[in-house]
Design an enzyme around this catalytic site. Sequence first.
Site, PDB file in Angstrom:
ATOM      1  CB  ALA A   1      -0.957   0.042   1.033  1.00 12.36           C
TER       2      ALA A   1
ATOM      3  CG  ASP B   1      15.944   9.929  14.956  1.00 13.97           C
ATOM      4  OD1 ASP B   1      14.806   9.422  14.632  1.00 13.97           O
ATOM      5  OD2 ASP B   1      17.021   9.591  15.144  1.00 13.97           O
TER       6      ASP B   1
ATOM      7  CE  LYS C   1      16.869   6.392  15.697  1.00 11.72           C
ATOM      8  NZ  LYS C   1      17.818   6.983  14.773  1.00 11.72           N
TER       9      LYS C   1
END
Lengths: 436, 436
Positions: free
Chosen positions: B43, B201, B205
């Site tokens: 998709a 970011d 993490k």
Amino acid sequence: MKPMRVGLLGIGTVGGGTYAVLKRNADEIARRAGRPIEITVVADKNLELARRVTGGACRLTDDAFAVVADPEVDIIIELIGGYGVARELVLKAIEHGKHVVTANKALLAKYGNEIFAAAREKDVIVAFEAAVAGGIPIIKALREGLTANRIEWIAGIINGTTNFILTEMREKGLPFAEVLKEAQRLGYAEADPTFDVEGIDAGHKISLMSAIAFGNNVNFDKAYIEGISKLEAVDIKYAEQLGYRIKLLGITKRMPEGVELRVHPTLVPAKRLIANVEGAMNAVLVKGDAVGATLYYGKGAGAEPTASAVIADLVDVTRMHATESEHRVPYLAFQPDAVIDLPILPQADIITSYYLRLRVADQPGVLADITRILADQEISIDAMFQREPDEGEDQADIIMLTHETREKNVDAAIARIGTLPTVLGEIIRLRLESLM
Amino acid sequence: MKPMRVGLLGIGTVGGGTYAVLKRNADEIARRAGRPIEITVVADKNLELARRVTGGACRLTDDAFAVVADPEVDIIIELIGGYGVARELVLKAIEHGKHVVTANKALLAKYGNEIFAAAREKDVIVAFEAAVAGGIPIIKALREGLTANRIEWIAGIINGTTNFILTEMREKGLPFAEVLKEAQRLGYAEADPTFDVEGIDAGHKISLMSAIAFGNNVNFDKAYIEGISKLEAVDIKYAEQLGYRIKLLGITKRMPEGVELRVHPTLVPAKRLIANVEGAMNAVLVKGDAVGATLYYGKGAGAEPTASAVIADLVDVTRMHATESEHRVPYLAFQPDAVIDLPILPQADIITSYYLRLRVADQPGVLADITRILADQEISIDAMFQREPDEGEDQADIIMLTHETREKNVDAAIARIGTLPTVLGEIIRLRLESLM
């Protein structure tokens, strides 16, 4: 939930560490594993030691064969070592339907194919994270973390004793024999250091990693193994001047015609991370086609680092013992019926770069003769320099680095160069890997 | 055996890489997993792109919601990213009893607790190796490889963009803004680089790793996050003169009162292996009480390295999908009912060492005033030096390294030092970790 009942065979250094860590971190380990893991029986010839380590908190026996047959035991930890009674015990444990956790690289390198086949037959797990690189979870990384990849090669510092010796030789400029004595004094090397310094221990470990990486049988008997006992301090120094460190590497590579499987002192570019792994530490560099190079670093030996790997296996077995084998990670990473028999290439057929050191008479034409022979063997030179040796006189050391070539060509060139009257003494040949 | 049928949501960089690696290494992956793994439907809003990447070899749709409800799909790979539609899709997939593999750290850092609870309810797997450090199997190492250990701390270079920028700043002595432009030109930084350069970011993490390490809930919203956009080249230079490198580290530590969870530029001893991780590479250092320090190094981003982690998860799910949850590795390493709610410490309460740079008037008594204030706050000095700044005049830079102290004491000292008339301009404060 009912605890997993573990029988521990051998309560020496690693056994004692395993006992201690399982006890100290019992709560945290149970929170991860979903149930407690308990050593319920310990077998050791030295019952006095066993009593001291366990404080009498579990059953003790000097009969390991009774433990592997004990219906009250779910998992056997084999920490006896060696090929003899350990092999019998592991096979008996499997026969009795016990799962086995072992740190015994020698046993698996030599009898792994037999042991894994027996385990498959009885549908039990044989786990061996602790057999390679101590506490570094490298078996898990190779078997499970990198399953997407076609593994291209592995290069590992997988023996702490020799890495300690090489670090000391380089930092202090001392000869092998002297550093070995120091390492023995400090407990980094055994009284009989043969297994470590001759590369046999590293050979066991790289043979296991090679099988897992390539879906091959275990082929320790076909590995090329060369240790560090003949390595001279002068070559460490020359290598350093050329921008390289010398490490004892276990190397395995997938080539079109088969698998390279070898252990030897190796020049590695000094700027590579693995070249900076010092002292008794271990590190394994793995090249996969998708992920590129990954490196795994940590303590490769010692009571608690090795216990860390043993217990990680216990937790895995605790989770998986009641499942069918299709849900489990296969012994050698590949499904048993998908393990193939890739040939291990003879050392003469490997391809790598070389470091050559020649003692020559300081006369015109010497270099021309040597380079002519190399050219005849289609060996091209990457770098070269000449040094007056310490003792002076009319002699010089020539040091050369070659581009990649087949080992048999280098063998042939060395044989011919050795017959030149201007070349004095032995020609030193080391291998070099760029590890890109 | 019947192939596992995978629905891929999003065929951008990582999606394309996953498609390519699964196809290229199909045979090797099936030999490991025990059955083929096939992407049967893709998709993407961009059907043209999807057609190009897949060569029309599988079903294509622009309706991702149809895929997560498709009874012909066993596993969903979510590679759309972000918090919005990705969250809805993942929850829908779970609702439909699909297992989910995702690389979406932002989603899990923000909604992980909700998503894992929903997955537990439906007894499906949510796997996210690709969410942290790209191709490095660090989630596996933490969740499975180090289960014996009480994890003490983790420190990671987990953002390639910022590590590339810091490497360039150090090697070329250039300012942040200039290197950022170069990084954007080379494709190492995005047009809007905020997520990377401001540490968000990395915060996602380290929040995930922290939860896994300590059996805690995911607490991204309580993390302290400071990026590199204000870092000056001069501090990189001074740090180097003192024997340190500056790295953007995600750090989490277990302290008696709770958990430290923070991202900031950090001075690290230059001789540590992690200090020598250069360019866009990632590395995670984990300290366990049994194993000691282990390090995991590799590519933290990119199509195929990330695909390597996505596919490793697919193989794990393929092995485990038909098992009961007791046999599976828990989402956050600890059994769901054993996950606890350890408090995240406010940044004022963390304990570390500090680098301070002060611009001062070159007058007698300045240093006495400063050191008196530090002493009042019980901050002891480990090293200090003074430099004439480039512009000269009657000013000097004082650079100090402190021993370990609590951040609030340093805050208080900086506030007081800032009021001294002899202290000119802003006081620069960076944190320092010895990583022993």
